[in-house]
Scaffold this motif. Structure first.
Motif, PDB file in Angstrom:
ATOM      1  N   LYS A  70      -0.273  -4.678   5.107  1.00 15.19           N
ATOM      2  CA  LYS A  70      -0.119  -6.123   5.012  1.00 15.19           C
ATOM      3  C   LYS A  70      -1.040  -6.867   5.966  1.00 15.19           C
ATOM      4  N   GLU A  71      -1.606  -6.148   6.922  1.00 13.41           N
ATOM      5  CA  GLU A  71      -2.511  -6.792   7.865  1.00 13.41           C
ATOM      6  C   GLU A  71      -3.736  -7.341   7.148  1.00 13.41           C
ATOM      7  N   SER A  72      -4.028  -6.802   5.978  1.00 10.79           N
ATOM      8  CA  SER A  72      -5.119  -7.330   5.178  1.00 10.79           C
ATOM      9  C   SER A  72      -4.654  -8.639   4.524  1.00 10.79           C
ATOM     10  N   GLU A  73      -5.393  -9.100   3.573  1.00  9.74           N
ATOM     11  CA  GLU A  73      -5.107 -10.397   2.962  1.00  9.74           C
ATOM     12  C   GLU A  73      -4.031 -10.330   1.889  1.00  9.74           C
ATOM     13  N   TYR A  74      -3.376  -9.162   1.746  1.00 10.47           N
ATOM     14  CA  TYR A  74      -2.410  -8.981   0.676  1.00 10.47           C
ATOM     15  C   TYR A  74      -0.977  -9.059   1.215  1.00 10.47           C
ATOM     16  N   LYS A  75      -0.050  -9.417   0.328  1.00  9.10           N
ATOM     17  CA  LYS A  75       1.339  -9.616   0.716  1.00  9.10           C
ATOM     18  C   LYS A  75       2.185  -8.362   0.551  1.00  9.10           C
ATOM     19  N   THR A  76       1.623  -7.338   0.016  1.00  5.43           N
ATOM     20  CA  THR A  76       2.341  -6.085  -0.164  1.00  5.43           C
ATOM     21  C   THR A  76       1.487  -4.938   0.359  1.00  5.43           C
ATOM     22  N   ILE A  77       2.046  -3.735   0.360  1.00  8.82           N
ATOM     23  CA  ILE A  77       1.329  -2.558   0.848  1.00  8.82           C
ATOM     24  C   ILE A  77       0.876  -1.744  -0.357  1.00  8.82           C
ATOM     25  N   TYR A  78      -0.425  -1.503  -0.416  1.00 12.60           N
ATOM     26  CA  TYR A  78      -0.998  -0.763  -1.528  1.00 12.60           C
ATOM     27  C   TYR A  78      -1.407   0.638  -1.094  1.00 12.60           C
ATOM     28  N   LEU A  79      -1.365   1.545  -2.042  1.00  9.82           N
ATOM     29  CA  LEU A  79      -1.893   2.899  -1.865  1.00  9.82           C
ATOM     30  C   LEU A  79      -3.027   3.080  -2.849  1.00  9.82           C
ATOM     31  N   LEU A  80      -4.179   3.477  -2.344  1.00  7.72           N
ATOM     32  CA  LEU A  80      -5.339   3.756  -3.187  1.00  7.72           C
ATOM     33  C   LEU A  80      -5.527   5.259  -3.244  1.00  7.72           C
ATOM     34  N   ASP A 131     -10.011  14.057 -11.142  1.00  3.12           N
ATOM     35  CA  ASP A 131     -10.181  13.449 -12.463  1.00  3.12           C
ATOM     36  C   ASP A 131     -11.131  12.256 -12.425  1.00  3.12           C
ATOM     37  N   ARG A 132     -11.696  11.963 -11.216  1.00  2.00           N
ATOM     38  CA  ARG A 132     -12.706  10.926 -10.999  1.00  2.00           C
ATOM     39  C   ARG A 132     -12.146   9.513 -11.169  1.00  2.00           C
ATOM     40  N   LYS A 133     -10.832   9.368 -11.131  1.00  2.00           N
ATOM     41  CA  LYS A 133     -10.202   8.068 -11.305  1.00  2.00           C
ATOM     42  C   LYS A 133      -9.694   7.520  -9.981  1.00  2.00           C
ATOM     43  N   LEU A 134      -9.602   6.188  -9.905  1.00  2.00           N
ATOM     44  CA  LEU A 134      -9.047   5.484  -8.753  1.00  2.00           C
ATOM     45  C   LEU A 134      -7.826   4.702  -9.211  1.00  2.00           C
ATOM     46  N   CYS A 135      -6.703   4.953  -8.541  1.00  2.00           N
ATOM     47  CA  CYS A 135      -5.461   4.266  -8.891  1.00  2.00           C
ATOM     48  C   CYS A 135      -4.970   3.439  -7.712  1.00  2.00           C
ATOM     49  N   VAL A 136      -4.442   2.254  -8.006  1.00  2.00           N
ATOM     50  CA  VAL A 136      -3.853   1.384  -6.989  1.00  2.00           C
ATOM     51  C   VAL A 136      -2.350   1.329  -7.243  1.00  2.00           C
ATOM     52  N   TRP A 137      -1.566   1.677  -6.207  1.00  2.00           N
ATOM     53  CA  TRP A 137      -0.110   1.726  -6.320  1.00  2.00           C
ATOM     54  C   TRP A 137       0.514   0.690  -5.388  1.00  2.00           C
ATOM     55  N   ASP A 138       1.545   0.044  -5.860  1.00  2.00           N
ATOM     56  CA  ASP A 138       2.338  -0.872  -5.033  1.00  2.00           C
ATOM     57  C   ASP A 138       3.454  -0.048  -4.400  1.00  2.00           C
ATOM     58  N   LEU A 139       3.313   0.268  -3.127  1.00  2.00           N
ATOM     59  CA  LEU A 139       4.278   1.147  -2.466  1.00  2.00           C
ATOM     60  C   LEU A 139       5.624   0.475  -2.237  1.00  2.00           C
ATOM     61  N   LYS A 165     -15.716  -3.028  -3.061  1.00  2.00           N
ATOM     62  CA  LYS A 165     -14.807  -4.062  -2.581  1.00  2.00           C
ATOM     63  C   LYS A 165     -13.413  -3.741  -3.105  1.00  2.00           C
ATOM     64  N   PHE A 166     -12.409  -3.782  -2.201  1.00  2.00           N
ATOM     65  CA  PHE A 166     -11.062  -3.470  -2.680  1.00  2.00           C
ATOM     66  C   PHE A 166     -10.431  -4.681  -3.347  1.00  2.00           C
ATOM     67  N   SER A 167      -9.724  -4.409  -4.436  1.00  2.00           N
ATOM     68  CA  SER A 167      -8.942  -5.417  -5.133  1.00  2.00           C
ATOM     69  C   SER A 167      -7.811  -4.714  -5.856  1.00  2.00           C
ATOM     70  N   PRO A 168      -6.623  -5.319  -5.882  1.00  2.00           N
ATOM     71  CA  PRO A 168      -5.530  -4.707  -6.642  1.00  2.00           C
ATOM     72  C   PRO A 168      -5.772  -4.735  -8.146  1.00  2.00           C
ATOM     73  N   VAL A 169      -6.790  -5.464  -8.563  1.00  2.00           N
ATOM     74  CA  VAL A 169      -7.183  -5.500  -9.970  1.00  2.00           C
ATOM     75  C   VAL A 169      -8.336  -4.525 -10.158  1.00  2.00           C
ATOM     76  N   GLY A 170      -8.154  -3.544 -11.021  1.00  4.22           N
ATOM     77  CA  GLY A 170      -9.117  -2.471 -11.157  1.00  4.22           C
ATOM     78  C   GLY A 170     -10.510  -2.913 -11.539  1.00  4.22           C
ATOM     79  N   LYS A 171     -10.630  -3.887 -12.424  1.00  7.50           N
ATOM     80  CA  LYS A 171     -11.957  -4.291 -12.888  1.00  7.50           C
ATOM     81  C   LYS A 171     -12.699  -5.157 -11.874  1.00  7.50           C
TER      82      LYS A 171
END
Length: 747
Positions: free
Chosen positions: A540-550, A555-563, A617-623
């Protein structure tokens, strides 16, 4: 600090060695052995050559000590103690001791097995069970031993060994006996403590001042230990916590042992008429924890009580906790994968999707050893009884109370409730055991790869080879048990908290945190179809209101999870590809091996087996994960990457044997550090900013100011897979495929 075998002296006597000594002024070893009708004293140099051989003593020598204040050698014989003057300036051809200038005392009625000296006093003990304190006369030409204190029955059997420990706080005397006990005395001869339950006759006592620990040998291949700081017997734990003895040394049953502080060495006698010299290695591991399977990953909690979690190749996870009684003892608790996950893997089933058919359902399965419920006497509540390996210590509430010398049943009769419940639910117990055995047999289907601990959520995140990410949390029911105690029990708990308040200076918690409860597998995140080898937390120290897991993987994929909500937020999507195709969710050409996040730049970098490093650049939106840069320079697979928050640098390690330091923007390589082998893992020393690397089986520390290697720790016998730094303990902890976890002193 560990001890390494330096040399072995074979067949130094034709009879078993009965006495060891050391002359610090002359830097000489002294050994004595039993003969048929006469005794011999041999003087050794530190280089293991014979300096002097004294054969005119006339009787077998059973013990010896040097009185530095009086410049005398005190020897223990049968029914007598003899004192010889030392010849400090002996010339070639002359003996080290003056045999003619000696005197004898006959207070003992049997063999005098041990002698120690402190200032002007001489302490002797023997097979007659006597402990006698003598004082040597100070006036010139005096040849007499004056009895100050005598204990006729110091032990229940003959005394075999004695050790004097002189510390800043106090001076203690320890005696070992044929009765398989060790007793601790004051320097005036008052009994302080009795240590029992040793496997055999006490044959040797040795104090290691660097770690404030006493070695106790009892004719076995491993010593027991007594912690002088806490006044507690650690037990026979060398196999678990010490790397002092390599495998080839285990064939020896050590009898006598002494420490030589001036030479940084320890001298021991083996049962085969041999002398073994060990040298203290300041770069060696402080403690070694042994496991049954290779260790893949490590993480730890920053809150008290502090836990270390290790993930293993068989899919198990172990929680380690350093006990308050000793810095060398760790309790452990083993956890296995959920039973439903095992059955799912065996049948080859994939989890069902939600209505959108985009994200999988997150399951909340508990471990198989948590399947048995018990009923409490108060109310209709139920909890889940954990299965603990019978070789492990009890943890959770029981461990917390026992560490403070409290018994659980005095506060709340939970053990009796569990016992009655087990009798009532015998069938459920059998079923639970079967499912646990099933878990152990099938756990090889998913080896642990990476682990993180999220402090804000008290959540352990563990990734596996099967593509799943397991979220482990503390059991909230167990942590609330004490709050549901009857009023009388609550009063007892309040009294206990008041007594524990005195221990605040030792950082011992006086309240019950959530970490006291055991761990349960709360959820399983399913989206990857292959090994999840990289994870990072966006707090949460970043600019986001929740805690994310990247997360990223093979499988060469990147997933963003709302912990916080326990759900999949989004998947990386290549915005350059307008229409959908099979490469739209692929983040690189080959497997993702590691990733790191930069809170300052809100960017993350991941390394791949294609020898490239991608910064996005990190974003909770994949695209919206925009590609910022691609770094190239390594000549082999890039195994690890970290963000150096103190220096604002990206640092990578590779199988090409180099560590590369990249600038903050990731536009160029600033420095290349060459190592001797493949770099498997990296971490940052949060105190001085050094880079700690697992280079093959060696822990190497590099200073980023001089770009030089400033420390090297050797002890592992296989590849190091993970390294963490615990600033509060000033330790590095490494995990290896050699099935050990080692603690090292930080630079």
């Amino acid at each position: 600090m560990s001890v390494q075998k330096q040399l072995t002296i074979h067949d130094c006597h034709n009879r078993p060695i009965t006495a060891l000594g050391y002359h610090p002024a002359r830097r000489e070893f002294l050994t004595g052995f039993e003969a048929s009708n006469d005794g011999t004293v041999i003087v050794w140099t530190p280089g293991a050559t014979v300096l002097d051989r004294i054969v005119q003593l006339g009787n077998p020598v059973f013990s010896m000590a040097i009185n530095h204040r009086r410049r005398q050698l005190v020897c223990g014989f049968k029914q007598q103690v003899s004192v010889f003057s030392l010849n400090e300036k002996s010339e070639p051809g002359h003996h080290v001791i003056n045999i003619k200038d000696s005197f004898t005392d006959h207070q003992h009625k049997d063999i005098v097995s041990c002698v120690v000296c402190l200032d002007t006093r001489v302490y002797t003990a023997g097979y007659d069970r006597k402990l006698i304190i003598f004082d040597t006369a100070s006036y010139p030409d005096s040849k007499d031993l004056i009895v100050v204190h005598r204990i006729s029955n110091a032990h229940d059997a003959g005394i075999t060994n004695m050790l004097l420990v002189r510390q800043q706080e106090s001076t203690r005397l320890l005696t070992g006996s044929f009765d398989k006990t060790v007793r601790v005395w004051s320097q005036d001869g008052q009994l302080i403590q009795k240590l029992t339950h040793f496997p055999g006759i006490i044959t040797g006592l040795c104090y290691v001042p660097s770690v404030s620990v006493i070695w106790i040998t009892s004719g076995t291949a491993y010593p027991a230990f007594y912690d002088t700081k806490f006044g507690l017997s650690i037990g026979v734990v060398a196999k678990m916590n010490f790397s002092f003895f390599p495998p080839q040394a285990k064939v020896f049953n050590y009898m006598l042992v002494i420490a030589i502080r001036e030479l940084n060495q320890k001298l021991g006698s083996a049962s085969h008429h041999q002398l073994v010299v060990w040298r203290y290695n300041k770069r060696g591991s402080i403690t070694t924890l042994c496991t049954t399977h290779p260790v893949e990953c490590l993480t730890f909690t920053q809150k008290n009580p502090m836990f270390v979690f290790s993930g293993h190749s068989d899919g198990t996870m172990i929680k380690w906790e350093q006990t308050h009684s000793s810095n060398f003892i760790y309790s452990k608790e083993i956890f296995h994968i959920p039973a439903s996950e095992i059955h799912s893997q065996k049948k080859g089933k994939r989890s069902k999707s939600v209505k959108s058919n985009k994200y999988p359902i997150l399951t909340a399965d508990r471990t198989p050893h948590l399947s048995k419920s018990i009923s409490l006497k108060k109310g209709d509540m139920s909890t889940e009884d954990k299965y603990l390996d019978n070789q492990n210590w009890m943890v959770g509430i029981t461990s917390f109370l026992c560490l403070h010398k409290m018994q659980l049943h005095t506060l709340y009769p939970l053990s009796s409730i569990v016992a009655s419940s087990i009798k009532k639910e015998k069938k459920a117990s059998v079923t639970g055991r079967k499912s646990c055995l099933e878990a152990r047999r099938c756990s090889t289907l998913q080896a642990d790869k990476k682990s993180l601990f999220v402090e804000e959520l008290d959540l352990l995140v563990l990734s596996a080879e099967n593509g799943n990410i397991y979220l482990w949390g503390f059991d909230s029911f167990q942590s609330s048990i004490l709050h549901m105690m009857p009023s009388k029990k609550k009063m007892q708990w309040e009294k206990m908290k008041m007594s524990l308040a005195q221990l605040e200076d030792d950082n011992i918690p006086i309240s019950i945190p959530n970490q006291v409860a055991g761990l349960i597998c709360k959820k399983v995140l399913k989206r990857h179809i292959h090994t999840v080898s990289a994870m990072a937390v966006i707090n949460k120290e970043s600019e986001y209101k929740t805690i994310y897991l990247l997360s990223g993987g093979w499988d060469r994929k990147l997933c963003v999870w709302d912990l916080q909500n326990g759900c999949l937020q989004d998947i990386f999507s290549n915005s350059d590809l307008e229409s959908w195709n099979e490469l739209k969710e692929v983040a690189c050409d080959e497997a993702i091996l590691d990733l790191a996040y930069s809170p300052k730049r809100n960017e993350f970098a991941y390394c791949s087996s294609d020898r490239l490093i991608y910064i996005r650049k990190f974003s909770p939106v994949g695209k919206e994960m925009k590609l910022m840069n691609v770094l190239q320079g390594h000549e082999a697979e890039i195994t690890c990457i970290i963000w150096h928050s103190l220096k604002d640098k990206w640092i990578t390690g590779s199988e090409d044997g180099t560590i590369r330091i990249w600038n903050e923007g990731g536009t160029y390589c600033e420095q290349v550090l060459a190592t001797t082998a493949a770099v498997n893992c990296l971490c940052i020393d949060q105190v001085n900013g050094c880079v700690v690397a697992g280079v093959s089986d060696t822990v190497s520390v590099f200073d980023l100011e001089s770009f030089l290697q400033v420390q090297s720790n050797v002890g592992h016998t296989d590849s190091i897979r993970s390294i963490i730094h615990i600033p509060e303990r000033q330790q590095y902890i490494s995990a290896s495929w050699d099935k050990t976890i080692r603690m090292w002193k930080a630079y």
